[in-house]
Design a protein around this motif. Sequence first.
Motif, PDB file in Angstrom:
ATOM      1  N   LEU A  79      92.320  78.238  55.037  1.00 47.94           N
ATOM      2  CA  LEU A  79      91.289  77.380  55.584  1.00 47.94           C
ATOM      3  C   LEU A  79      91.892  76.207  56.339  1.00 47.94           C
ATOM      4  CD1 LEU A  79      88.384  76.718  55.864  1.00 47.94           C
ATOM      5  CD2 LEU A  79      88.439  75.627  53.635  1.00 47.94           C
ATOM      6  N   LEU A  80      92.932  75.670  55.799  1.00 49.15           N
ATOM      7  CA  LEU A  80      93.453  74.437  56.383  1.00 49.15           C
ATOM      8  C   LEU A  80      94.583  74.691  57.360  1.00 49.15           C
ATOM      9  CD1 LEU A  80      93.350  72.125  53.290  1.00 49.15           C
ATOM     10  CD2 LEU A  80      91.730  72.369  55.146  1.00 49.15           C
ATOM     11  N   VAL A  82      95.827  76.735  60.853  1.00 48.70           N
ATOM     12  CA  VAL A  82      95.333  77.468  61.992  1.00 48.70           C
ATOM     13  C   VAL A  82      96.192  78.700  62.143  1.00 48.70           C
ATOM     14  CG1 VAL A  82      94.942  77.402  64.443  1.00 48.70           C
ATOM     15  CG2 VAL A  82      94.552  75.375  63.067  1.00 48.70           C
ATOM     16  N   LEU A 173     100.568  72.503  69.384  1.00 48.26           N
ATOM     17  CA  LEU A 173      99.266  72.106  68.894  1.00 48.26           C
ATOM     18  C   LEU A 173      99.413  70.861  68.025  1.00 48.26           C
ATOM     19  CD1 LEU A 173      96.415  73.808  67.494  1.00 48.26           C
ATOM     20  CD2 LEU A 173      97.927  73.015  65.701  1.00 48.26           C
ATOM     21  N   GLN A 174      98.580  69.909  68.282  1.00 43.56           N
ATOM     22  CA  GLN A 174      98.733  68.664  67.533  1.00 43.56           C
ATOM     23  C   GLN A 174      97.686  68.486  66.458  1.00 43.56           C
ATOM     24  OE1 GLN A 174      98.742  65.914  70.748  1.00 43.56           O
ATOM     25  NE2 GLN A 174     100.984  65.756  70.768  1.00 43.56           N
ATOM     26  N   GLU A 175      96.487  68.868  66.771  1.00 42.29           N
ATOM     27  CA  GLU A 175      95.416  68.566  65.846  1.00 42.29           C
ATOM     28  C   GLU A 175      94.307  69.585  66.030  1.00 42.29           C
ATOM     29  OE1 GLU A 175      93.195  64.399  64.715  1.00 42.29           O
ATOM     30  OE2 GLU A 175      94.622  64.493  66.356  1.00 42.29           O
ATOM     31  N   ALA A 176      93.630  69.880  64.980  1.00 44.69           N
ATOM     32  CA  ALA A 176      92.510  70.796  65.097  1.00 44.69           C
ATOM     33  C   ALA A 176      91.383  70.334  64.193  1.00 44.69           C
ATOM     34  CB  ALA A 176      92.930  72.211  64.745  1.00 44.69           C
ATOM     35  N   GLU A 177      90.215  70.723  64.566  1.00 47.15           N
ATOM     36  CA  GLU A 177      89.040  70.369  63.777  1.00 47.15           C
ATOM     37  C   GLU A 177      88.213  71.623  63.676  1.00 47.15           C
ATOM     38  OE1 GLU A 177      86.034  66.970  64.879  1.00 47.15           O
ATOM     39  OE2 GLU A 177      85.563  68.831  65.925  1.00 47.15           O
ATOM     40  N   GLN A 178      87.750  71.916  62.486  1.00 52.83           N
ATOM     41  CA  GLN A 178      86.968  73.135  62.406  1.00 52.83           C
ATOM     42  C   GLN A 178      85.775  72.991  61.492  1.00 52.83           C
ATOM     43  OE1 GLN A 178      89.750  76.167  61.252  1.00 52.83           O
ATOM     44  NE2 GLN A 178      89.518  75.740  59.070  1.00 52.83           N
ATOM     45  N   VAL A 179      84.792  73.784  61.806  1.00 54.20           N
ATOM     46  CA  VAL A 179      83.567  73.824  61.034  1.00 54.20           C
ATOM     47  C   VAL A 179      83.356  75.267  60.615  1.00 54.20           C
ATOM     48  CG1 VAL A 179      81.082  73.455  61.113  1.00 54.20           C
ATOM     49  CG2 VAL A 179      82.603  71.931  62.381  1.00 54.20           C
ATOM     50  N   VAL A 180      82.947  75.440  59.378  1.00 55.97           N
ATOM     51  CA  VAL A 180      82.718  76.788  58.872  1.00 55.97           C
ATOM     52  C   VAL A 180      81.246  76.928  58.513  1.00 55.97           C
ATOM     53  CG1 VAL A 180      83.337  78.481  57.117  1.00 55.97           C
ATOM     54  CG2 VAL A 180      85.050  76.869  57.937  1.00 55.97           C
ATOM     55  N   LEU A 229      87.728  83.124  53.932  1.00 58.27           N
ATOM     56  CA  LEU A 229      88.723  82.089  54.168  1.00 58.27           C
ATOM     57  C   LEU A 229      89.220  81.596  52.828  1.00 58.27           C
ATOM     58  CD1 LEU A 229      86.871  79.841  56.750  1.00 58.27           C
ATOM     59  CD2 LEU A 229      89.021  81.019  57.163  1.00 58.27           C
ATOM     60  N   GLY A 231      91.319  78.409  51.141  1.00 55.70           N
ATOM     61  CA  GLY A 231      91.997  77.120  51.243  1.00 55.70           C
ATOM     62  C   GLY A 231      92.886  77.054  50.038  1.00 55.70           C
ATOM     63  N   HIS A 232      94.092  76.671  50.260  1.00 54.98           N
ATOM     64  CA  HIS A 232      95.052  76.836  49.187  1.00 54.98           C
ATOM     65  C   HIS A 232      95.770  75.543  48.920  1.00 54.98           C
ATOM     66  CE1 HIS A 232      96.137  80.905  47.699  1.00 54.98           C
ATOM     67  NE2 HIS A 232      96.659  80.090  46.806  1.00 54.98           N
TER      68      HIS A 232
ATOM     69  N   LEU B 229      80.923  73.555  56.264  1.00 64.35           N
ATOM     70  CA  LEU B 229      82.164  72.934  55.817  1.00 64.35           C
ATOM     71  C   LEU B 229      82.909  72.430  57.031  1.00 64.35           C
ATOM     72  CD1 LEU B 229      83.650  75.594  53.390  1.00 64.35           C
ATOM     73  CD2 LEU B 229      83.025  73.265  52.773  1.00 64.35           C
ATOM     74  N   GLY B 231      86.620  70.819  58.392  1.00 64.47           N
ATOM     75  CA  GLY B 231      88.012  70.653  58.016  1.00 64.47           C
ATOM     76  C   GLY B 231      88.780  70.020  59.151  1.00 64.47           C
ATOM     77  N   TYR B 233      92.831  69.529  60.642  1.00 62.39           N
ATOM     78  CA  TYR B 233      94.194  70.019  60.502  1.00 62.39           C
ATOM     79  C   TYR B 233      95.148  69.179  61.319  1.00 62.39           C
ATOM     80  CZ  TYR B 233      98.217  73.064  61.133  1.00 62.39           C
ATOM     81  OH  TYR B 233      99.478  73.574  61.183  1.00 62.39           O
TER      82      TYR B 233
END
Lengths: 254, 254
Positions: A79-80, A82, A173-180, A229, A231-232, B229, B231, B233
């Motif tokens: 999950l966390l 990419v 890649l520097q940063e990512a944002e995600q929605v699930v 997904l 997340g660990h 959700l 997240g 990164y």
Amino acid sequence: MIPPKPRYQQLKDLIIERISSGELRPSDRVPSENELVESMSVSRMTANRALRELNDEGYVERIAGRGTYVSDLRARSHLLEVHNIADEIALRGHLHSSRTIRQSLQKARGEVAKALHVEQGTEVVHLLLVHLENGLPIQLEDRHVLASFAPDCLDQDFESITPSAYLTGIAPLQEAEQVVRASSPNAAVRNYLQTADDEPTLVVIRRTWSRGCPVTFARLHHPGGRYELTGHYTPPGTPRSASADVVQLEKLRQ
Amino acid sequence: MIPPKPRYQQLKDLIIERISSGELRPSDRVPSENELVESMSVSRMTANRALRELNDEGYVERIAGRGTYVSDLRARSHLLEVHNIADEIALRGHLHSSRTIRQSLQKARGEVAKALHVEQGTEVVHLLLVHLENGLPIQLEDRHVLASFAPDCLDQDFESITPSAYLTGIAPLQEAEQVVRASSPNAAVRNYLQTADDEPTLVVIRRTWSRGCPVTFARLHHPGGRYELTGHYTPPGTPRSASADVVQLEKLRQ
DNA sequence: CTCACCAAGTTGTATATACAGGCTAGTACA
DNA sequence: TGTACTAGCCTGTATATACAACTTGGTGAG
């Protein structure tokens, strides 16, 4: 001169290689410690360490009295982190392929323009691909890439390199944002993913930054029944092997 | 009767205990393998396995020829994001309330026993609650807690304090693992969440560890249409065992 | 004083051996 | 026929031993 890898590591590499090449498939039996002693000319303790670490790392599942089996983790992703869907699938020892549906230059509108922090009308490349795992659709990738960021995006063959791999190759890649989200797919998505009418999809919406600017915006649809997904926050000391995997092995043995 | 833990695990537990109690502080020297052989009456291979696994898990840092040192654990703390639904809702400026449906002592069976790494029949507290945001169901919390971990769990009023908040109050929850799925809810879940027949749910399955053991296992159902959700990164820094820690050790030795 | 070298302690790996306990299939017995 | 048992394989752990490589501190030669 580089020092040779330790033998237990060579054993691990060998088995991982056999898994990712498809020679060993999920739920297949891995050579036992004693078989490795014979065929690889190592002591049992060395074979034990290799298999034990592969178990701790989630590659295999060991059952005392039975043997060692290749894990069949359901489609999983972190999950966390990419991840590249192709790597993910290869790691499971499965075959990745993809089909490009659309690859065109467009002008950013509405949601896309907003997500990428650009004016309406800015040029973006629109990609629509279906990723397949062993021939079964596992992800519908609906991606917009800032054209100025990746000028040759239109000429790429995304059936041989995934957009994700291509983009990380251009710039870090520097940063990512995600929605699930869980959602009911429309007919088009259902068609691409070959899902039943009542099967929900797991949708990951991801924006990725490079050099401080958002450069790509992707909507990744997955069939709910075949994808999850994880997340660990890795629990130390406990093997990855969870209950569900064992159950799955049981089923497959029938 | 539970079998005694293996000795290498006892050694690991002992050292982790010394670290979390503060007796051993970051960059402190941990007893060497040979010292453990003497004081603990184990073979060096057993001491080696304990220290090696603690190294793999990030608790300590081993340097060949020098010794074993306690890692700077700051990097680990940020891993666990606290996901308390009440805080989440409060953060949005909304009103949180909850309704307890079940709060009973049970014996762990099947999936729950496996997830918590306990024998079948071990006592667990089963909690079933609906969390509401401004009166609208937003989460169905189906949680099992190891009874031995939280003895007064049955007497808590979980409508005034969430299970999550209560549990983090008892002991630090160090690690967690979660799986996210999209699924079609059954009638009971639909009823609790007051969702339409065709609305999928976003299900988060989370196991949480404390002091090296899984203590709670929760299944959190959310209405797909009202919940998502998010997240974030950022690229990982230098890996645990890399140069930075060594540099830190160097500095401290002056 | 400086440099080379060595001894002691440490981790890293490899092996042989041993015993305990889980699982399975086949066999002997009722 | 069916049941109980056992032989054989498997993993899990523990120990003793051995050698290699690395680090540190001291020692002796120059």
